[in-house]
Design an enzyme around this catalytic site. Structure first.
Site, PDB file in Angstrom:
ATOM      1  N   GLY A  16      71.809 169.396  -7.351  1.00 30.47           N
ATOM      2  CA  GLY A  16      71.029 168.433  -6.699  1.00 30.47           C
ATOM      3  C   GLY A  16      69.958 168.026  -6.403  1.00 30.47           C
TER       4      GLY A  16
ATOM      5  N   VAL B  21      75.345 173.345  -6.164  1.00 32.69           N
ATOM      6  CA  VAL B  21      76.975 173.403  -5.630  1.00 32.69           C
ATOM      7  C   VAL B  21      76.693 174.799  -6.208  1.00 32.69           C
ATOM      8  CG1 VAL B  21      79.035 172.875  -4.733  1.00 32.69           C
ATOM      9  CG2 VAL B  21      77.413 171.112  -4.941  1.00 32.69           C
TER      10      VAL B  21
ATOM     11  N   GLY C 121      72.377 160.110 -16.068  1.00 33.95           N
ATOM     12  CA  GLY C 121      72.268 162.264 -15.334  1.00 33.95           C
ATOM     13  C   GLY C 121      73.464 163.247 -15.788  1.00 33.95           C
TER      14      GLY C 121
ATOM     15  N   ASP D 147      75.337 164.725 -14.113  1.00 30.44           N
ATOM     16  CA  ASP D 147      76.100 164.942 -13.335  1.00 30.44           C
ATOM     17  C   ASP D 147      76.628 163.783 -13.020  1.00 30.44           C
ATOM     18  OD1 ASP D 147      74.103 162.671 -12.589  1.00 30.44           O
ATOM     19  OD2 ASP D 147      74.385 163.296 -10.467  1.00 30.44           O
TER      20      ASP D 147
ATOM     21  N   ASP E 185      79.602 158.721  -6.475  1.00 29.87           N
ATOM     22  CA  ASP E 185      79.261 160.147  -6.487  1.00 29.87           C
ATOM     23  C   ASP E 185      78.145 159.619  -5.089  1.00 29.87           C
ATOM     24  OD1 ASP E 185      78.191 162.374  -6.193  1.00 29.87           O
ATOM     25  OD2 ASP E 185      78.236 163.452  -8.304  1.00 29.87           O
TER      26      ASP E 185
ATOM     27  N   THR F 292      72.409 150.581  20.593  1.00 37.00           N
ATOM     28  CA  THR F 292      71.446 151.131  19.580  1.00 37.00           C
ATOM     29  C   THR F 292      72.017 151.970  18.539  1.00 37.00           C
ATOM     30  OG1 THR F 292      69.290 150.355  20.800  1.00 37.00           O
ATOM     31  CG2 THR F 292      69.493 151.747  18.692  1.00 37.00           C
TER      32      THR F 292
END
Length: 257
Positions: free
Chosen positions: A8, A13, A107, A109, A129, A184
């Site tokens: 990626g 991975v 893609g 993936d 994803d 915030t």
């Protein structure tokens, strides 16, 4: 066991997987200035940590959304395994019918995720994803890949919010107890986390309306495990979805004679 690699924009991975189990899953940083030797050392170190000899690995397969790094990674893995990995791409048998304007631009993936999802979940399916970008892809009842949406990922949204505003700080992402923040930082966390959950729910509703039926949903990617429990749709979290898809594709493309 095969070595399944998912490259990626942020992380690579690496997983050791076969039909019975996942032996390991590790992440290394995607870095275009590293050489094939440096990546080879990373791969070798991971195998050593898990006491896996390269000879135990029958082959490897790479899915990548970073084409300039493909040859570097392929060479790195070949240095360690002595075999060149398969590369998920337009020449590969996927068994997936892609009904898109330009199927080649989908893609890899997303294709791999869809292949794995069809194998494990009832159709139609929405495959989510959550990486650098969040993608939601749809597989229809007939098993066709028919398209989806691409959204800014959580970190991308958060970084741009912090970068473009003078008074909003860089924060870590943890889930606030309440949607209505009292300071915030909690307001930002709430906006990003519940905002993403609501976004996924809202798009799922619209996708199901277009499909004309309920869809099963599966989510993967590092940040999905924080978001899916907050969604109103039932979404299965499957961290190893892409690796399972790579294993299926590896088998499809290495016929044993």
């Amino acid at each position: 066991m095969i070595l399944a690699i998912d490259m990626g924009n942020t992380n690579i991975v690496l997983g050791g997987i076969d039909e019975h189990k996942t032996y390991f899953v590790e992440r290394i940083t995607t870095n275009s200035s590293k050489t094939d030797l440096e990546y080879a050392v990373n791969v070798k170190d991971i195998l050593e940590i898990y006491n896996i000899h390269p000879g135990q690995i029958e082959g490897a397969i790479l899915s990548s959304v970073v084409p300039p790094l493909n040859s570097t990674i392929l060479q790195a893995v070949e240095k360690i395994l002595g075999k060149r990995p398969l590369l998920v791409g337009s020449g590969m048998k996927t068994g997936l019918n892609i009904i898109m304007d330009n199927p080649k631009t989908v893609g890899s993936d997303m294709i791999v995720d869809a292949v794995a999802a069809i194998h494990e979940y009832p159709k139609p399916i929405v495959v989510i994803d959550m990486g650098t970008a969040t993608t939601m892809s749809v597989v229809d009842k007939a098993g066709n890949y028919i398209g989806g949406v691409i959204l800014p990922g959580l970190k991308v949204s958060l970084d741009s919010l912090s970068r473009k505003t003078a008074q909003l700080p860089y924060i870590s992402l943890s889930t606030p107890d309440k949607v209505i923040g009292k300071n915030t930082i909690d307001c930002m966390r709430s906006g990003i986390i519940y905002g993403n959950a609501a976004q996924i729910d809202g798009i799922m509703d619209r996708m199901e309306a277009e499909l004309g039926e309920k869809a099963s949903a599966v989510a993967t990617g590092g940040l999905a495990k924080f978001i899916t429990p907050l969604c109103r749709h039932h979404i299965v979290y499957d961290d190893a979805l892409l690796l399972k898809g790579l294993l299926i594709l590896y088998r499809k493309n290495t016929q044993h004679h």
